[in-house]
Design an enzyme around this catalytic site. Structure first.
Site: not given
Ligand SMILES: Cc1cc2nc3c(=O)[nH]c(=O)nc-3n(C[C@H](O)[C@H](O)[C@H](O)COP(=O)(O)OP(=O)(O)OC[C@H]3O[C@@H](n4cnc5c(N)ncnc54)[C@H](O)[C@@H]3O)c2cc1C
Ligand code: SF4
Ligand code: FES
Ligand code: FES
Lengths: 315, 217, 733
Positions: C623, C692, C696
């Protein structure tokens, strides 16, 4: 960068004398000169490092004014207690310029003499009358958003990028110099910068290799000091326009502009219109402006910036 | 666990720090090798060279080199202190920030020769992986970097900024010029604006510095 | 290992190391200046020479002559490479650029010559002594005027089809009750990563080693081999640290080619970095787009027709900016159209920059959504929620693997205090500042692709991971270490990660937001193999063996992991490949951005005051690093919204503001505290990591949230980025 010989001057006199060598240039902080030398926009063959000739003090004068050494760093000038107390516009202008690192190095004289940031001046592949006289001006028909709306000519519409000089202009500073032969003179800042006309490569009234020794500020004039620099990003950017203002209780004032002309722009004859408001005053101050399509917004922007300053500082 | 590829960055530094003074000469050699190489020809552009001595991270250094050498290239190419980065070479990014006599400057816009007798601190002198400066630890804790390329400059600058605030130097965002200044998020951000981080670690860098300054960001 | 079925429970799900906000393991190196970048391998090359590129002074034409006499006589010069003596050079596979001009010039600052000298100062000075005679020819530099000549491009790898049609868009749009038909533009943008493209090239006979700054080393080796016409096997590329890339260092660019040729010519290793003022016109950039968006809806705000057309330009054969990608998948609507058109321009090559297509596409689409919400008299958050879709709008029945766009919007709205926004623009004023709030959705594809790794276990119990994956600040070192530690049941202090060497197993590389998810899956596969090897050595049944706390446990036996490598180091290598799950499911990441701006009522200066992002992007491996990716992207989004533009001089044919003073990117003072919320998401259709990418996603939508906030503050709508005060002044009527 072209090869050059280097000498470290120890006194102003030594520096001034050395300046008669062919191809010589003074190196103060170097933050502008070295930048330009790397791109071969400046190609001195001899550098006189004046970083250690003294002239790094700010003296109080008997008339209440200040005599600022040419080598005083921008950081020190901005932080000087006298400057902060009595010449707030100057502190503010300095602090709005460049970055902390650059201001630690940049000097008073070097700042006055920094050259334009016109992007075509910076690209030696492009015609530019200022860099190579007679080659033409790429900016007038090109990207001119940053460039001058007034005071320019068909040969050049570059702006002078200094913030400090705008404050100096509002403060009626006087520049003290010494020539290679030892003669000194005083040049009021209003006469210091030249407009480009047909000779944009000539930028100031200094003679070749005349050494700036001091910048003298007259006795404090009081008033409210404001410097509003308008730019796209919040810091570390040159001005689109900047307004340096000293405003007095009676509604009068002294106002100089940056980012609009080849020199810090001030017109004392227009200042009697300050009391009548931003619109009338700006119209007088920018009378005869010849903007391009890309920079015409600066006319409105100047007016609105002044309007903001007048409104916010009068209430 | 992390180890630099062959750990040589550190070795170079240690070697450098071990000697009292080292001399590096980078004068032109005319030896020509290689097929497509230029045949020896008389040199028309003279190389001017000069000597300079200063201290880097507390150790005396003496260099003899091309007058055109910047302080940045002297550090990186001659002293192999590659912690100081070259991002633009034109004063436009801050990656090359070092401390000279305690003040931060862009080493790319300074000739090495301008630094006779100066005392220079680079990131290697701020702290080492084994002995981190509190600012370095705070950067790690708050993830104040990503690619790491602007980071040495950010850290040198941040260390200096806290000193500048302590010394009461005003900034563009100081509300009052005459009143004392104190660390705040806005003060820090303005003062650090000469250090660009394209990875965009700004928000985290501000938190790291706030921790070191002992304030809530 | 092939990943074909959604992942079940596996060792990663223990989350002892994965999912923790671990500090970056390379932090002590990066913060002390000891991490080494391409130009800094002074210990590997003894007395290198220095290369310096001379860029073309014209945009299009030919070189008639290069007079080298003065340059050759200049002090210290060792060699000069031009097209004349470089030998044949082919274009690589990913970029169409030719890296050495001559006789043709394709664009401004294309390399014309490389000068090699003993020192940097000498090389730079000598380059300026080259006298190049050019013959200029007419070029095309302006997308607006080339727009009508634009053609539908051929389908390309990594991008949506040039045209997609679903239902009857034109008919549905014509009859829609509420309509929007507007055109938006996004400018040419520069990656402006802080480390310039740089290479040290060294030849040993016919073998070439380059320390370089390349995101995809596999592409780098492939392309350099093609360009130079040498066998792939003879090339080794090393990029242990990369000082930012953002797509701008995808594979071989001029520095690698120039340094390689220069080192061959000089018979010495050569160091070469692109000088910053050359980078903007020499390398690649995100190209300008013109985008027309049409949205039709019924009175209730349900979209019935959505159309997105985009025009961009490039060198002959170059790629199209795929700006329509997100519009295919983000909102519901039965009738849809997307279309790409490509014109030929003689500017430097347009190519991938962080979230290619989706970033500029969302800059337009999410303003259009804001405008549409206003026309409908709806709250922009509500309007988006109303048009959410749980299946691929182009292929009804194809589900999203996971999709929580609504939750992103709702969570963000609450955290941000969206309820304080006033629908009527210009309603909130604080002193001389007009305050506005804006929102945008975020969406970005979640590709995952083949990636290999090797893992070693030595007798001290140290696990070493080797893969040619790169870390451009993405946190790769750390998440790979976390993956290996989790798999092998050890702490991070027992894992060593070696990246960025093309002699290591081939990874996915860093690009397209696929890096983190793919490279960790490759490490997962290799670790599976190593677990098997360990079990075998110890005589345990592999499927029933557990790895925990440095121990290998089988039944009631427990052995130190190090023990398995007592007599010999254990080495395992594998790659993860993928079956058809990405066809079966739409695999995508989602988010929402909320921004508050203050606009000076007099000068229209714009300052961002608050930013909140919510992301839904699979399992978050770390995180802390993931949040950093997002805040970095939000920062880049502020740049895109407010300041970034490479200005084209349409007479001369170049990007005028080609340095970091002219091309402004955000500085510290532009960026407020940024809040990022990462929603819980585990996507078993992706890989055993169930992760994932996110780097971007964080960019997509940010600029339009800023744009919408500026509109909300001022009531002035600007549809041409960047939104600068002169445009507000011009439209202020
Ligand atoms: C990225 C960047 C951003 C910047 N942003 C700003 C900004 O926002 N606002 C702003 O105002 N400035 C800005 N600057 C410019 C900076 O302020 C100048 O570079 C600096 O003030 C120059 O001072 P110096 O002492 O370094 O001059 P130098 O570079 O040493 O000298 C400049 C010129 O003055 C001559 N000179 C110096 N001293 C003397 C003397 N005593 N007598 C005669 N001639 C002399 C030199 O020969 C040379 O020609 C910026 C610069 C950079 C690189
Ligand atoms: S405006 Fe002046 S400085 Fe700029 S290109 Fe024209 S002549 Fe040169
Ligand atoms: S390298 Fe010195 S400021 Fe960029
Ligand atoms: S960490 Fe990459 S530029 Fe700052």
């Amino acid at each position: 960068m072209k090869s050059f010989t280097y000498e470290r001057a120890e006194t102003p006199a030594q520096a001034a004398a050395a300046a008669s060598k062919p191809g010589a240039k003074f190196l103060a902080g170097g933050t502008n000169l070295l930048d330009l030398m790397k791109l071969q926009i400046e190609t001195p063959t001899h550098l006189i490092d004046i970083g250690r000739i003294g002239l790094d003090k700010i003296e109080s004068m008997s008339n209440g004014g200040l005599r600022i050494g040419a080598l005083v760093r921008n950081t020190d000038l901005a932080a000087d207690p006298h400057v902060r107390a009595d010449y707030g516009i100057l502190s503010r202008a300095l602090l709005a310029g460049a970055s902390g690192q650059l201001r630690n190095k940049a000097t008073t004289a070097g700042n006055l003499l920094q050259r334009t940031r016109c992007p075509y001046f910076y690209d030696t592949n492009q015609p530019c009358n200022k860099r190579s006289p007679g080659s033409g001006c790429s900016a007038i028909a090109g990207f001119s958003r940053q460039l001058a709306v007034i005071g320019g000519s068909d040969a050049c519409i570059a702006t002078h990028p200094s913030d400090m000089a705008v404050a100096m202009m509002a403060l009626d500073a006087v520049i003290e110099t010494v020539k290679p032969d030892g003669k000194t003179r005083l040049i009021p800042i209003s006469e210091f910068y030249l407009l480009p006309g047909k000779t944009p490569h000539l930028e100031t009234n200094l003679e070749k290799n005349e050494l700036i020794t001091f910048v003298v500020l007259p006795a404090p004039v009081g008033g409210t000091h404001v410097y509003h620099k308008v730019r796209d990003r919040a810091s570390y950017a040159f001005a689109l326009v900047s307004v340096g203002a000293i405003l007095f209780k009676d509604g009068s004032g002294k106002i100089a502009l940056g980012g609009v002309a080849p020199k810090p722009w001030r017109k004392p004859s227009a200042e009697k219109f300050i009391q009548s408001g931003a619109k009338g005053f700006t119209a007088k101050l920018l009378e005869g402006a010849r903007p391009t399509n890309e920079n015409a917004f600066k006319l409105t922007l100047v007016q609105r910036t002044i309007e903001g300053i007048l409104t916010e500082n009068r209430s | 666990m992390m180890e630099n590829e062959n750990g040589s960055g550190a070795i170079t530094r240690r070697e450098m720090l071990a000697g009292t003074a080292i001399a590096v000469t980078a004068l032109a050699m005319t030896k020509v090798t290689g097929l497509e190489a230029v045949p020896s020809a008389p040199t028309v552009t003279p190389v001017e060279s000069e000597g300079v001595s200063f201290s880097v991270n507390g150790k005396a250094v003496k260099l003899e080199m091309d007058t055109r050498t910047t302080l940045l290239d002297a550090l990186r190419e001659h002293l192999h202190l590659t912690g100081t980065k070259k991002g633009c070479d034109h004063g436009q990014c801050g990656a090359c920030t070092v401390l000279v006599n305690g003040r931060r400057i862009n080493s790319c816009l300074s000739l090495a020769l301008q630094h006779q007798d100066d005392s220079i601190t680079t990131i290697e002198g701020i702290g080492t992986p084994e002995n981190l400066h509190p600012m370095q630890s705070a950067f790690i804790k708050h993830d104040g970097f990503q690619c790491g390329y602007c980071t040495p400059g950010q850290i040198c600058s941040a260390v200096a900024v806290l000193e500048e605030i302590k010394a009461g130097m005003p900034s563009h965002v100081s509300a009052e010029l005459k009143a004392p200044v104190a660390f705040s998020n806005a003060e820090f951000r303005e003062r650090m604006s000469g250090n660009i981080c394209r990875c965009g670690a700004y928000s985290n860098i501000a938190e790291a510095a706030a921790e070191v300054a002992g304030v809530q960001g | 290992m092939k990943f074909e079925k959604p992942a079940g429970i596996n060792p990663i799900d223990q989350l002892k190391v994965i999912g923790k906000p671990t500090d970056r393991i390379e932090g002590p190196l990066k913060t002390t200046g000891t991490a080494k970048y391409a130009y800094e391998y002074n210990d590997q090359v003894v007395s290198p020479a220095y290369g310096y590129i001379l860029g073309s002074a014209i945009a299009k034409g030919t070189i008639s002559r290069i007079d080298q006499s003065a340059a050759k006589r200049s002090a210290g010069v060792l060699a000069i490479v031009t097209a004349e003596n470089a030998g044949p050079l082919q274009p690589g596979k990913f970029y169409v650029s030719r890296f050495l001009a001559g006789p043709q010039i394709d664009h401004y600052h294309q390399a014309v010559a490389v000068v090699v000298a003993e020192t940097f100062e000498q090389a730079r000075a000598a380059a300026s002594l080259l006298k190049v005679d050019y013959k200029k020819s007419k070029g095309s530099y302006d997308l607006e005027s080339a727009r009508d000549s634009a053609q539908q491009p051929a389908p390309a790898e990594f991008g949506p089809p040039p045209q997609t049609l679903t239902g009857d868009f034109e008919g549905a749009f014509k009859t829609a009750q509420v309509k929007l038909d507007e055109t938006y533009t996004t400018p040419d943008q520069a990656h402006a990563m802080m480390e310039p493209h740089a290479t040290i090239a060294k030849w040993d006979g016919d073998r070439l080693t380059c320390w370089c700054s390349v995101q995809q080393l596999n592409w780098g080796v492939r392309d350099l081999a093609i360009i130079l016409g040498i066998p792939k096997e003879n090339i080794r590329l090393i990029a242990s640290y990369i000082g930012g890339g953002f797509g701008g260092k995808g594979t071989v660019l001029a520095d690698l080619v120039a340094a390689s040729l220069a080192a061959r010519a000089a018979g010495r290793p050569v160091k070469l970095a692109l000088q910053r003022p050359l980078m903007f016109n020499n390398t690649i950039h995100r190209p300008k787009t013109i985008q027309r968006i049409r949205i039709g809806a019924d009175q209730d705000g349900r979209i019935t027709a959505i159309g997105h057309e985009s025009w961009s330009g490039n060198l002959q054969g170059g790629r199209t900016e795929p700006a329509t990608a997100s519009t295919r998948i983000l909102y519901a609507g039965a009738n849809r159209l997307t279309r790409l058109k490509l014109a030929v321009l003689d500017l430097a090559e347009g190519n991938a920059m962080r979230a290619p297509g989706e970033a500029p596409g969302m800059m337009a689409l999410e303003i259009a959504m804001d405008e549409m919400a206003e026309k409908l008299g709806m709250d922009p958050v509500e309007f988006r929620i109303k048009n959410d879709t749980q299946e691929d709008p182009e292929k009804p029945g194809r589900k999203f693997s996971t999709r929580k766009l609504i939750e992103c919007l709702q969570t963000g709205a609450e955290k941000f205090g969206w309820q304080n926004r006033r629908a009527k623009p210009g309603s909130i004023k604080e002193g001389q500042w007009l305050i506005g709030m804006g929102v945008a959705s975020a969406v970005r594809g979640a590709p995952v692709t083949k990636s290999a790794a090797r893992v070693r276990l030595n007798s001290s119990g140290i696990i070493t991971v080797e893969t040619d994956m790169t870390d451009l600040g993405t946190g790769t070192y750390t998440i790979i270490a976390q993956t290996a530690a989790e798999m092998m049941g050890v702490g991070l202090d027992k894992v060593m990660v070696k990246l960025g060497d093309s002699s290591f197993p081939e990874s996915a590389g860093s690009g397209g937001q696929w890096g983190a998810a793919s490279s960790t899956s490759g490490v997962y596969a290799a670790c599976e193999k190593l677990r098997e090897a360990v079990a075998n050595v110890l005589g345990f049944e592999p499927t029933k063996t557990q790895f925990s706390d440095g121990k290998v446990i089988f039944g009631d036996q427990s052995v130190d992991l190090a023990g398995a490598a007592k007599s010999a180091e254990l080495v395992a290598q594998d790659e993860m490949t993928y079956g058809g799950l990405s066809k079966e499911y739409a695999q995508t990441t989602f988010g929402a951005h909320f921004v508050e701006v203050a606009v000076n009522a007099y000068t229209f200066e714009i300052r961002v005051r608050r930013m909140v992002a919510v992301c839904h992007a699979g399992r978050i491996l770390n995180p802390k690093a993931a949040r950093s990716q997002v805040i970095g992207a939000m920062t880049m989004g502020v740049g895109a919204a407010l300041m970034e533009e490479m200005v084209v001089d349409k007479n001369i044919g170049f990007f005028v503001n080609h340095d970091l003073a002219g091309y402004e990117v955000p500085v510290h003072a532009d960026i407020p505290y940024q809040e990022v919320i990462l929603l819980e998401d585990i996507d078993p259709t992706m890989s055993p990591m169930k992760a994932k990418g996110i780097g971007e996603l964080g960019l997509c939508g940010v600029a339009s949230a800023v744009a919408n906030a500026v509109y909300n503050a001022t009531g002035i709508r600007v549809r041409d980025y960047p939104i600068t005060l002169d445009k507000l002044l011009k439209n202020n009527v």
